[in-house]
Design a protein around this motif. Sequence first.
Motif, PDB file in Angstrom:
ATOM      1  N   THR A 162      51.878  -8.664  17.584  1.00  0.00           N
ATOM      2  CA  THR A 162      53.186  -7.736  16.650  1.00  0.00           C
ATOM      3  C   THR A 162      53.854  -8.673  15.746  1.00  0.00           C
ATOM      4  N   TRP A 163      54.112  -9.870  16.027  1.00  0.00           N
ATOM      5  CA  TRP A 163      54.821 -10.566  15.196  1.00  0.00           C
ATOM      6  C   TRP A 163      54.200 -11.033  13.912  1.00  0.00           C
ATOM      7  N   ALA A 164      52.798 -10.872  13.820  1.00  0.00           N
ATOM      8  CA  ALA A 164      52.190 -11.016  12.604  1.00  0.00           C
ATOM      9  C   ALA A 164      51.895  -9.641  12.052  1.00  0.00           C
ATOM     10  N   GLY A 165      52.428  -8.781  12.597  1.00  0.00           N
ATOM     11  CA  GLY A 165      52.365  -7.384  11.592  1.00  0.00           C
ATOM     12  C   GLY A 165      51.394  -6.291  12.163  1.00  0.00           C
ATOM     13  N   CYS A 166      50.338  -6.699  13.102  1.00  0.00           N
ATOM     14  CA  CYS A 166      49.575  -5.781  13.532  1.00  0.00           C
ATOM     15  C   CYS A 166      49.775  -5.053  14.857  1.00  0.00           C
ATOM     16  N   ALA A 167      49.479  -3.813  15.370  1.00  0.00           N
ATOM     17  CA  ALA A 167      49.709  -3.069  16.536  1.00  0.00           C
ATOM     18  C   ALA A 167      50.866  -2.608  16.824  1.00  0.00           C
ATOM     19  N   THR A 168      51.867  -2.422  15.791  1.00  0.00           N
ATOM     20  CA  THR A 168      53.197  -2.209  15.942  1.00  0.00           C
ATOM     21  C   THR A 168      53.191  -0.508  15.885  1.00  0.00           C
ATOM     22  N   THR A 169      52.349  -0.164  15.207  1.00  0.00           N
ATOM     23  CA  THR A 169      52.280   1.496  15.079  1.00  0.00           C
ATOM     24  C   THR A 169      50.756   1.847  15.745  1.00  0.00           C
ATOM     25  N   SER A 170      50.710   3.228  15.825  1.00  0.00           N
ATOM     26  CA  SER A 170      49.414   3.802  16.457  1.00  0.00           C
ATOM     27  C   SER A 170      48.264   3.166  15.747  1.00  0.00           C
ATOM     28  N   PHE A 171      47.144   2.580  16.586  1.00  0.00           N
ATOM     29  CA  PHE A 171      45.998   2.058  15.824  1.00  0.00           C
ATOM     30  C   PHE A 171      44.622   2.625  16.778  1.00  0.00           C
ATOM     31  N   ASN A 172      43.451   2.323  15.993  1.00  0.00           N
ATOM     32  CA  ASN A 172      42.276   2.897  16.847  1.00  0.00           C
ATOM     33  C   ASN A 172      41.291   2.385  15.886  1.00  0.00           C
ATOM     34  N   GLY A 173      40.475   1.157  16.197  1.00  0.00           N
ATOM     35  CA  GLY A 173      39.489   0.828  15.199  1.00  0.00           C
ATOM     36  C   GLY A 173      38.938  -0.406  15.479  1.00  0.00           C
ATOM     37  N   SER A 174      37.977  -0.972  14.888  1.00  0.00           N
ATOM     38  CA  SER A 174      37.405  -2.205  15.221  1.00  0.00           C
ATOM     39  C   SER A 174      38.468  -3.281  15.297  1.00  0.00           C
ATOM     40  N   LEU A 175      38.474  -4.231  16.302  1.00  0.00           N
ATOM     41  CA  LEU A 175      39.318  -5.133  16.401  1.00  0.00           C
ATOM     42  C   LEU A 175      39.349  -6.392  15.099  1.00  0.00           C
ATOM     43  N   LEU A 176      38.203  -6.282  14.429  1.00  0.00           N
ATOM     44  CA  LEU A 176      38.000  -7.208  13.320  1.00  0.00           C
ATOM     45  C   LEU A 176      38.854  -6.776  12.225  1.00  0.00           C
ATOM     46  N   SER A 177      39.157  -5.436  12.146  1.00  0.00           N
ATOM     47  CA  SER A 177      39.723  -4.798  11.016  1.00  0.00           C
ATOM     48  C   SER A 177      41.216  -4.533  11.526  1.00  0.00           C
ATOM     49  N   VAL A 178      41.330  -4.193  12.679  1.00  0.00           N
ATOM     50  CA  VAL A 178      42.701  -3.952  13.198  1.00  0.00           C
ATOM     51  C   VAL A 178      43.639  -5.029  13.581  1.00  0.00           C
ATOM     52  N   GLY A 179      42.974  -6.127  14.048  1.00  0.00           N
ATOM     53  CA  GLY A 179      43.574  -7.418  14.228  1.00  0.00           C
ATOM     54  C   GLY A 179      44.192  -8.089  13.128  1.00  0.00           C
ATOM     55  N   CYS A 180      44.934  -9.121  13.220  1.00  0.00           N
ATOM     56  CA  CYS A 180      45.562 -10.021  12.061  1.00  0.00           C
ATOM     57  C   CYS A 180      45.468 -11.448  12.506  1.00  0.00           C
ATOM     58  N   GLU A 181      44.781 -11.663  13.404  1.00  0.00           N
ATOM     59  CA  GLU A 181      44.782 -13.170  13.804  1.00  0.00           C
ATOM     60  C   GLU A 181      43.334 -13.626  14.440  1.00  0.00           C
ATOM     61  N   GLY A 182      42.959 -15.040  14.362  1.00  0.00           N
ATOM     62  CA  GLY A 182      41.906 -15.293  14.827  1.00  0.00           C
ATOM     63  C   GLY A 182      41.076 -15.977  14.171  1.00  0.00           C
ATOM     64  N   ALA A 183      40.040 -16.969  14.527  1.00  0.00           N
ATOM     65  CA  ALA A 183      39.166 -17.747  13.593  1.00  0.00           C
ATOM     66  C   ALA A 183      37.993 -16.768  13.052  1.00  0.00           C
ATOM     67  N   LEU A 184      37.553 -15.788  13.834  1.00  0.00           N
ATOM     68  CA  LEU A 184      36.566 -14.729  13.547  1.00  0.00           C
ATOM     69  C   LEU A 184      36.863 -13.897  12.434  1.00  0.00           C
ATOM     70  N   ARG A 185      38.357 -13.980  12.038  1.00  0.00           N
ATOM     71  CA  ARG A 185      38.546 -12.850  11.009  1.00  0.00           C
ATOM     72  C   ARG A 185      37.694 -13.804   9.598  1.00  0.00           C
ATOM     73  N   GLU A 186      37.728 -15.266   9.763  1.00  0.00           N
ATOM     74  CA  GLU A 186      37.354 -15.829   8.615  1.00  0.00           C
ATOM     75  C   GLU A 186      35.647 -16.004   8.226  1.00  0.00           C
ATOM     76  N   THR A 187      34.938 -15.422   9.596  1.00  0.00           N
ATOM     77  CA  THR A 187      33.447 -15.301   9.451  1.00  0.00           C
ATOM     78  C   THR A 187      32.995 -13.889   9.710  1.00  0.00           C
ATOM     79  N   ASN A 188      33.929 -13.056   9.697  1.00  0.00           N
ATOM     80  CA  ASN A 188      33.479 -11.628   9.689  1.00  0.00           C
ATOM     81  C   ASN A 188      32.831 -11.254  11.111  1.00  0.00           C
TER      82      ASN A 188
END
Length: 283
Positions: A219-245
């Motif tokens: 939430t400090w990085a700006g995701c999951a602060t409001t209602s959400f439902n979807g792939s963690l890859l698209s909903v998430g906002c941190e993590g090494a796998l975001r760079e490798t899809n």
Amino acid sequence: MSYQKLKKNIGLGVLAAFTLVGCVPEDEELSLGEQPEATFMVEAVAGQNNTYVLTNTTPGAFVSVWDKGSGFEKGREMDTIFLPDRGTYDIQLVAVTSGGADTSAVQTINVETSDPAAGNLVVGGRMNAEDADHWTLFTISDGVAFEMVEGKMRATGGGWGHAGFYQAVQVEANKPYQFGATVSGSGASDTWFEVYFGRTEPQSYQDYSDGGVQLALNTWAGCATTSFNGSLLSVGCEGALRETNGVITFDEGGTIYLVVKTGGGDLGAEGIAIDNLELRGTK
């Protein structure tokens, strides 16, 4: 017979009746034969992982409607299916003959091992009730807890509590794997939700960081602060796998631990839920 089962059979009967009428030439006289008894055979294909041949053995059948584990659909008299994931699959057949339609008894295919190339290495990733035994829950600090509810692993609470769950998975060295998961929630505050692939097994009342954060809500990085439902890859906002899809490789083969943990001030009214966890080899 339950209402849902009865309704399904009626629907299939209607489908079969339309199919029967549509397959009889207009210049032929209609005459119903003997009421069929639907039967079929299941055979494993030698030399091919998790591949099976389904054969409609109902005498006189000219239509085959198969349920291969995900609902009925029209198929062939002899169908080949590939079941990449470890688990049990209930197979059923509706056979249509000149005498009418009949629904077979269920035959269960037990897939012992996921396909090494395409199978999901995560066991119980759909988070159904029977999947609970495949996961180990652990508490890091009191205030947050995970529970499997209605097909999801759901974390609730807050108060700066911290908890997680994990499973051991066998991987090959230098082989690319695709990770995926679905997350949902009503919106949280002062909260993190993280995925790790580590070499050490988590311990109760000890924090976990082995391997580094691979995907995360924060939430400090700006995701999951409001209602959400979807792939963690698209909903998430941190993590090494975001760079490798979502693709990850491991320098060494053997046992790794898929670890999911969360904590913080307030996970929200509905908490944070995760399901459909997958780790599949890529070709």
